[in-house]
Enzyme design. Structure first.
Site, PDB file in Angstrom:
ATOM      1  N   LEU A 110      76.299 -25.118  -5.201  1.00  0.00           N
ATOM      2  CA  LEU A 110      75.815 -24.055  -4.188  1.00  0.00           C
ATOM      3  C   LEU A 110      75.704 -22.562  -4.928  1.00  0.00           C
ATOM      4  CD1 LEU A 110      77.292 -25.094  -0.790  1.00  0.00           C
ATOM      5  CD2 LEU A 110      74.918 -25.564  -1.797  1.00  0.00           C
ATOM      6  N   ASP A 156      69.914 -19.463 -10.676  1.00  0.00           N
ATOM      7  CA  ASP A 156      71.115 -19.170  -9.651  1.00  0.00           C
ATOM      8  C   ASP A 156      71.223 -17.683  -9.485  1.00  0.00           C
ATOM      9  OD1 ASP A 156      70.858 -22.053  -9.726  1.00  0.00           O
ATOM     10  OD2 ASP A 156      73.238 -22.141  -9.942  1.00  0.00           O
TER      11      ASP A 156
HETATM   12  C1  MEV Z   1      72.197 -25.485 -11.501  1.00  0.00           C
HETATM   13  O1  MEV Z   1      72.388 -24.876 -10.033  1.00  0.00           O
HETATM   14  C2  MEV Z   1      70.757 -25.816 -11.486  1.00  0.00           C
HETATM   15  C3  MEV Z   1      70.455 -26.160 -13.025  1.00  0.00           C
HETATM   16  O2  MEV Z   1      69.020 -26.396 -13.111  1.00  0.00           O
HETATM   17  C4  MEV Z   1      71.058 -25.425 -14.103  1.00  0.00           C
HETATM   18  C5  MEV Z   1      70.071 -24.100 -14.314  1.00  0.00           C
HETATM   19  O3  MEV Z   1      68.884 -24.115 -14.021  1.00  0.00           O
HETATM   20  O4  MEV Z   1      70.743 -23.250 -15.120  1.00  0.00           O
HETATM   21  C6  MEV Z   1      71.036 -27.563 -13.017  1.00  0.00           C
END
Ligand code: MEV
Length: 324
Positions: A110, A156
Site C-alpha cells: 500500500l 508510489d
Molecule cells: C510497488 O508498489 C510497485 C512496483 O511496480 C514497483 C515500482 O513501481 O517501483 C512493483
C-alpha cells in the site's frame, strides 16, 4: 513544529510493468502517515524518532556526519538519510524530535515506504524553512525510496505526493484521470509481508529468460490501461472489473502472484467482486477487489468470516499536506 502527512496508494493497473516504461493507473487512498518534526527543547544533541507501531530510537546528532552508517537493518534509515540531505549545508544543528503516526499497514503493497518518505521530506523541509514545492519533495522522496528498492519506478512517491486517480508513466509523465462513478474498492490483506526489491528482481529474471513473452505481456498491459481509462470515464464498473481480472492473469504469468493470492481472488469473485487482483509488488501483500455498492457488506462479512483482514477504501484527492 511542522506536521506533514502523505497518503497510501493502490495500483489499479500496471504494477511491475511500469518499471519497464509501460503505463500504470494508481490512486491515493484514505489512509495516511503523519510526521511531526520539531527542534528539540531538551536532548539538544540527539535525533529522537518515535512511532505509534515500531517503538522509538535515539541517534546522536553526529550520525548526520557519519558516512558509513549501516542502513540495511535500520528501519529508520530513510529518515536519517533525509535529514542528512536537508541539513548538509547547515552550520549549527540542534537536536530534532520526530514523531511518526501511521494508519498504513507496513510492507503489504500500500505504499507505506513511499508515503513515509514523502511525508518525512515535506516535514523536514518545513522544519528548516525550505519552501517545499511538490516537485522538490518528490525528487528527494524518490531518491530516498531508492535506498529501499533500487529500481523504483517512482510511481508510489508520485501518487503519494500529488494524490487522486492518476495515469503514470516513468520519467514523470503523469496526469489526473476522470472517473464518473464512485469506485467501491476493498483491500484484503494476506498478512504476508513482502520485499518489493526481491519481487522486482523476480520479474527482471522472468523478463531476461522470456524476452518475447514479456514484450507481449507489456503490450497487453498498455491496452488494459487504455481501456481502463475509457471504462473510468464511462463509469463502466463491469468493464473495469474485467480489466482487473485480465491484469491479474498477467501478474500471475510473470511470477508475482501465488497460491494464497489466487485463492483469495477466487473467493472475492465468488462473494460478488466484479474484479480482483493483487496490488503493488505481490508475493503476499494486499488484494484489491472492486465491488458494487449493494454487495459491499455481504462481501466484507464473508471475507472476514473466512479469517481475512479487509477494509473498504476511498480515493483520496489530496496528496502530501503540510501544516505549521
Ligand atoms: C510497488 O508498489 C510497485 C512496483 O511496480 C514497483 C515500482 O513501481 O517501483 C512493483
Amino acid at each position: 513544529m511542522i506536521i506533514a502527512s502523505a497518503p497510501a496508494k493502490i495500483i489499479l493497473f500496471g504494477e511491475h510493468f511500469v518499471i519497464y516504461n509501460q503505463p500504470a493507473i494508481l490512486a491515493s487512498i484514505n489512509k495516511r502517515i503523519k510526521i511531526v518534526s520539531r527542534i528539540a527543547l531538551e536532548n539538544k544533541n540527539t535525533i529522537r524518532i518515535e512511532t505509534n507501531d515500531f517503538g522509538k530510537k535515539t541517534y546522536p546528532l553526529s550520525i548526520l556526519k557519519n558516512t558509513d552508517h549501516n542502513s540495511n537493518n535500520d528501519f529508520f534509515y530513510p529518515i536519517i538519510y533525509i535529514l542528512k540531505r536537508i541539513v548538509q549545508n547547515t552550520e549549527k544543528i540542534n537536536g530534532i524530535d520526530i514523531k511518526i503516526e501511521s494508519e498504513i499497514p507496513y510492507g503489504v503493497g500500500l505504499g507505506s515506504s513511499a508515503a513515509l518518505s514523502v511525508a518525512a521530506v515535506a516535514s523536514i523541509y518545513g522544519l528548516y524553512n525550505r519552501d517545499s514545492k511538490k516537485n522538490e519533495i518528490l525528487d528527494l522522496a524518490i531518491e530516498t525510496e531508492k535506498l529501499i528498492h533500487r529500481n523504483s519506478s517512482g510511481a508510489d512517491c508520485v501518487i503519494s505526493t500529488y494524490g487522486g486517480l492518476m495515469y503514470y508513466q516513468k520519467k514523470l509523465n503523469f496526469r489526473p484521470l476522470k472517473y464518473s462513478k464512485k469506485l467501491n474498492f476493498i483491500i484484503i490483506n494476506t498478512g504476508v509481508k513482502h520485499s518489493t526489491g526481491e519481487l522486482v528482481s523476480v520479474v527482471e529474471r522472468f523478463r531476461q529468460n522470456n524476452f518475447t513473452t514479456f514484450l507481449k505481456l507489456s503490450n497487453k498491459v498498455t491496452n488494459i490501461c487504455n481501456n481502463a481509462i475509457e471504462a473510468l470515464e464511462e463509469g463502466n464498473i463491469i468493464k473495469l472489473g474485467k480489466l482487473m481480472n485480465e491484469n491479474q492473469i498477467l501478474l500471475d504469468q510473470i511470477g508475482v502472484s501465488n497460491k494464497e493470492i489466487n485463492k483469495i481472488i477466487d473467493m472475492s469473485l465468488n462473494y460478488g467482486a466484479v474484479g480482483s487482483k493483487l496490488t503493488g509488488a505481490g508475493g503476499g501483500g494486499c488484494i484489491l477487489s472492486l465491488i458494487n455498492q449493494e454487495k459491499k457488506e455481504y462481501f466484507l462479512t464473508n471475507m472476514r468470516r473466512n479469517g481475512y483482514e479487509c477494509f473498504a477504501i476511498t480515493i483520496e484527492n489530496q496528496g502530501v499536506k503540510v501544516k505549521i
